[in-house]
Design a protein around this motif. Structure first.
Motif, PDB file in Angstrom:
ATOM      1  N   LEU A  37       0.893  -1.058   0.007  1.00  0.00           N
ATOM      2  CA  LEU A  37       0.128  -0.088   0.093  1.00  0.00           C
ATOM      3  C   LEU A  37       0.846   1.303  -0.219  1.00  0.00           C
ATOM      4  O   LEU A  37       0.860   2.128  -0.789  1.00  0.00           O
ATOM      5  CB  LEU A  37      -0.768   0.077   1.058  1.00  0.00           C
ATOM      6  CG  LEU A  37      -1.788   1.098   1.362  1.00  0.00           C
ATOM      7  CD1 LEU A  37      -2.679   1.339   0.378  1.00  0.00           C
ATOM      8  CD2 LEU A  37      -2.468   1.157   2.735  1.00  0.00           C
ATOM      9  N   VAL A  38       1.912   1.382   0.715  1.00  0.00           N
ATOM     10  CA  VAL A  38       2.642   2.347   1.093  1.00  0.00           C
ATOM     11  C   VAL A  38       3.577   2.733  -0.296  1.00  0.00           C
ATOM     12  O   VAL A  38       3.771   3.877  -0.787  1.00  0.00           O
ATOM     13  CB  VAL A  38       3.460   2.369   2.142  1.00  0.00           C
ATOM     14  CG1 VAL A  38       4.707   3.407   2.090  1.00  0.00           C
ATOM     15  CG2 VAL A  38       2.712   2.700   3.391  1.00  0.00           C
ATOM     16  N   ALA A  39       3.943   1.505  -0.927  1.00  0.00           N
ATOM     17  CA  ALA A  39       4.624   1.584  -2.223  1.00  0.00           C
ATOM     18  C   ALA A  39       3.891   2.258  -3.101  1.00  0.00           C
ATOM     19  O   ALA A  39       4.388   3.181  -4.207  1.00  0.00           O
ATOM     20  CB  ALA A  39       5.243   0.234  -2.478  1.00  0.00           C
ATOM     21  N   GLY A  40       2.589   2.033  -3.367  1.00  0.00           N
ATOM     22  CA  GLY A  40       1.700   2.310  -4.280  1.00  0.00           C
ATOM     23  C   GLY A  40       1.381   3.892  -3.990  1.00  0.00           C
ATOM     24  O   GLY A  40       1.307   4.752  -4.894  1.00  0.00           O
ATOM     25  N   ILE A  41       1.391   4.572  -2.977  1.00  0.00           N
ATOM     26  CA  ILE A  41       1.138   5.944  -2.649  1.00  0.00           C
ATOM     27  C   ILE A  41       2.204   6.573  -2.900  1.00  0.00           C
ATOM     28  O   ILE A  41       2.213   7.518  -3.482  1.00  0.00           O
ATOM     29  CB  ILE A  41       0.841   5.974  -0.992  1.00  0.00           C
ATOM     30  CG1 ILE A  41      -0.572   5.390  -0.588  1.00  0.00           C
ATOM     31  CG2 ILE A  41       0.918   7.395  -0.732  1.00  0.00           C
ATOM     32  CD1 ILE A  41      -0.899   5.187   0.826  1.00  0.00           C
ATOM     33  N   ARG A  42       3.356   6.179  -2.402  1.00  0.00           N
ATOM     34  CA  ARG A  42       4.930   6.722  -2.904  1.00  0.00           C
ATOM     35  C   ARG A  42       4.902   6.718  -4.389  1.00  0.00           C
ATOM     36  O   ARG A  42       5.598   7.853  -4.828  1.00  0.00           O
ATOM     37  CB  ARG A  42       6.068   6.029  -2.424  1.00  0.00           C
ATOM     38  CG  ARG A  42       6.173   5.967  -0.881  1.00  0.00           C
ATOM     39  CD  ARG A  42       7.244   5.026  -0.443  1.00  0.00           C
ATOM     40  NE  ARG A  42       8.396   5.720  -0.502  1.00  0.00           N
ATOM     41  CZ  ARG A  42       9.598   5.214  -0.379  1.00  0.00           C
ATOM     42  NH1 ARG A  42       9.674   3.901   0.218  1.00  0.00           N
ATOM     43  NH2 ARG A  42      10.994   5.798  -0.562  1.00  0.00           N
ATOM     44  N   THR A  43       4.586   5.742  -5.118  1.00  0.00           N
ATOM     45  CA  THR A  43       4.862   5.862  -6.659  1.00  0.00           C
ATOM     46  C   THR A  43       3.708   6.722  -7.448  1.00  0.00           C
ATOM     47  O   THR A  43       4.042   7.401  -8.488  1.00  0.00           O
ATOM     48  CB  THR A  43       5.039   4.487  -7.501  1.00  0.00           C
ATOM     49  OG1 THR A  43       3.923   3.862  -6.977  1.00  0.00           O
ATOM     50  CG2 THR A  43       6.304   4.056  -6.681  1.00  0.00           C
ATOM     51  N   SER A  44       2.520   6.850  -6.801  1.00  0.00           N
ATOM     52  CA  SER A  44       1.287   7.459  -7.471  1.00  0.00           C
ATOM     53  C   SER A  44       0.483   8.407  -6.943  1.00  0.00           C
ATOM     54  O   SER A  44      -0.320   9.050  -7.535  1.00  0.00           O
ATOM     55  CB  SER A  44       0.232   6.301  -8.127  1.00  0.00           C
ATOM     56  OG  SER A  44       0.012   5.608  -6.901  1.00  0.00           O
ATOM     57  N   ALA A  45       0.905   8.733  -5.864  1.00  0.00           N
ATOM     58  CA  ALA A  45       0.092   9.783  -5.105  1.00  0.00           C
ATOM     59  C   ALA A  45       0.563  10.680  -3.862  1.00  0.00           C
ATOM     60  O   ALA A  45       0.185  11.163  -3.141  1.00  0.00           O
ATOM     61  CB  ALA A  45      -1.292   9.199  -4.626  1.00  0.00           C
ATOM     62  N   ALA A  46       1.949  10.356  -3.717  1.00  0.00           N
ATOM     63  CA  ALA A  46       2.871  11.010  -2.779  1.00  0.00           C
ATOM     64  C   ALA A  46       2.597  12.647  -2.470  1.00  0.00           C
ATOM     65  O   ALA A  46       2.637  13.135  -1.432  1.00  0.00           O
ATOM     66  CB  ALA A  46       4.153  10.612  -2.553  1.00  0.00           C
ATOM     67  N   ASP A  47       2.545  13.241  -3.554  1.00  0.00           N
ATOM     68  CA  ASP A  47       2.038  14.384  -3.819  1.00  0.00           C
ATOM     69  C   ASP A  47       0.798  14.926  -3.476  1.00  0.00           C
ATOM     70  O   ASP A  47       0.485  16.220  -3.148  1.00  0.00           O
ATOM     71  CB  ASP A  47       2.531  15.183  -5.203  1.00  0.00           C
ATOM     72  CG  ASP A  47       1.729  14.396  -6.240  1.00  0.00           C
ATOM     73  OD1 ASP A  47       1.122  13.368  -6.016  1.00  0.00           O
ATOM     74  OD2 ASP A  47       1.382  15.335  -7.330  1.00  0.00           O
ATOM     75  N   ARG A  48      -0.079  13.987  -3.150  1.00  0.00           N
ATOM     76  CA  ARG A  48      -1.603  14.254  -2.660  1.00  0.00           C
ATOM     77  C   ARG A  48      -1.940  13.869  -1.673  1.00  0.00           C
ATOM     78  O   ARG A  48      -3.091  14.126  -1.264  1.00  0.00           O
ATOM     79  CB  ARG A  48      -2.656  13.849  -4.127  1.00  0.00           C
ATOM     80  CG  ARG A  48      -2.170  14.517  -5.360  1.00  0.00           C
ATOM     81  CD  ARG A  48      -2.974  13.718  -6.336  1.00  0.00           C
ATOM     82  NE  ARG A  48      -2.358  12.652  -6.874  1.00  0.00           N
ATOM     83  CZ  ARG A  48      -2.530  11.703  -7.211  1.00  0.00           C
ATOM     84  NH1 ARG A  48      -3.865  11.591  -7.781  1.00  0.00           N
ATOM     85  NH2 ARG A  48      -2.112  10.403  -7.641  1.00  0.00           N
ATOM     86  N   LEU A  49      -1.164  12.889  -1.244  1.00  0.00           N
ATOM     87  CA  LEU A  49      -1.605  12.281   0.269  1.00  0.00           C
ATOM     88  C   LEU A  49      -0.519  12.459   1.254  1.00  0.00           C
ATOM     89  O   LEU A  49       0.731  12.398   0.881  1.00  0.00           O
ATOM     90  CB  LEU A  49      -1.770  10.942   0.079  1.00  0.00           C
ATOM     91  CG  LEU A  49      -3.009  10.381  -0.812  1.00  0.00           C
ATOM     92  CD1 LEU A  49      -3.204   8.894  -1.159  1.00  0.00           C
ATOM     93  CD2 LEU A  49      -4.299  10.955  -0.196  1.00  0.00           C
ATOM     94  N   ALA A  50      -0.853  12.640   2.529  1.00  0.00           N
ATOM     95  CA  ALA A  50       0.144  12.727   3.624  1.00  0.00           C
ATOM     96  C   ALA A  50      -0.239  11.351   4.540  1.00  0.00           C
ATOM     97  O   ALA A  50      -1.369  11.160   4.850  1.00  0.00           O
ATOM     98  CB  ALA A  50       0.106  14.051   4.224  1.00  0.00           C
ATOM     99  N   GLY A  51       0.851  11.261   5.263  1.00  0.00           N
ATOM    100  CA  GLY A  51       0.533  10.048   6.243  1.00  0.00           C
ATOM    101  C   GLY A  51       1.364  10.133   7.682  1.00  0.00           C
ATOM    102  O   GLY A  51       2.493  10.716   7.707  1.00  0.00           O
TER     103      GLY A  51
END
Length: 130
Positions: A37-51
């Motif tokens: 899940l985190v790998a997917g966020i990092r590659t495709s939505a890290a600029d739009r999501l914070a965690g």
């Protein structure tokens, strides 16, 4: 008017690299899907999501993060199950409106469920702008 919700009023975001490191060390051995899940966020939505992480749980919100709450948050929580081989994941949306949602699914369905939540709650798809 008081809002009946568990939405946060502060969000202590850390970098996705810090989250990935913590998951690798502490969570992945028990819930490998969290690393996916985190790998997917990092590659495709890290600029739009914070965690940030709380023990083994991951909290995610949209960016930019408001200075004052309430803040909508999606929580991803590995869940112990009756079977030692089961790795259910609970995904919860804590809404500023009080319309909270929660769904538990087996680990293989968790990543798709997370993206369903981000789409339904915030209009965010992986690799697609808001």
């Amino acid at each position: 008017m008081r809002i009946n919700s568990r939405a946060l009023t502060r969000f202590g975001a850390v970098t996705w690299e810090q989250i990935a490191d913590r998951i690798e060390k502490w969570t992945a051995p028990h819930a490998p899907v969290m690393a996916d899940l985190v790998a997917g966020i990092r590659t495709s939505a890290a600029d739009r999501l914070a965690g940030f992480m709380s023990m083994h749980d991951l909290a995610v919100t949209t960016t930019p993060i408001p200075d004052d709450g309430p803040i909508d948050v999606i929580w991803i929580r590995p869940q112990p199950a009756d079977s030692p081989h089961s790795q259910d994941i609970l995904i919860e949306h804590w809404s500023a409106t009080g319309r909270d949602d929660r769904i538990a699914r087996p680990a293989p369905e968790a990543v798709a469920l997370f993206w369903r939540f981000t789409h339904e709650k915030w209009g965010i798809h992986p690799s697609h702008p808001r």
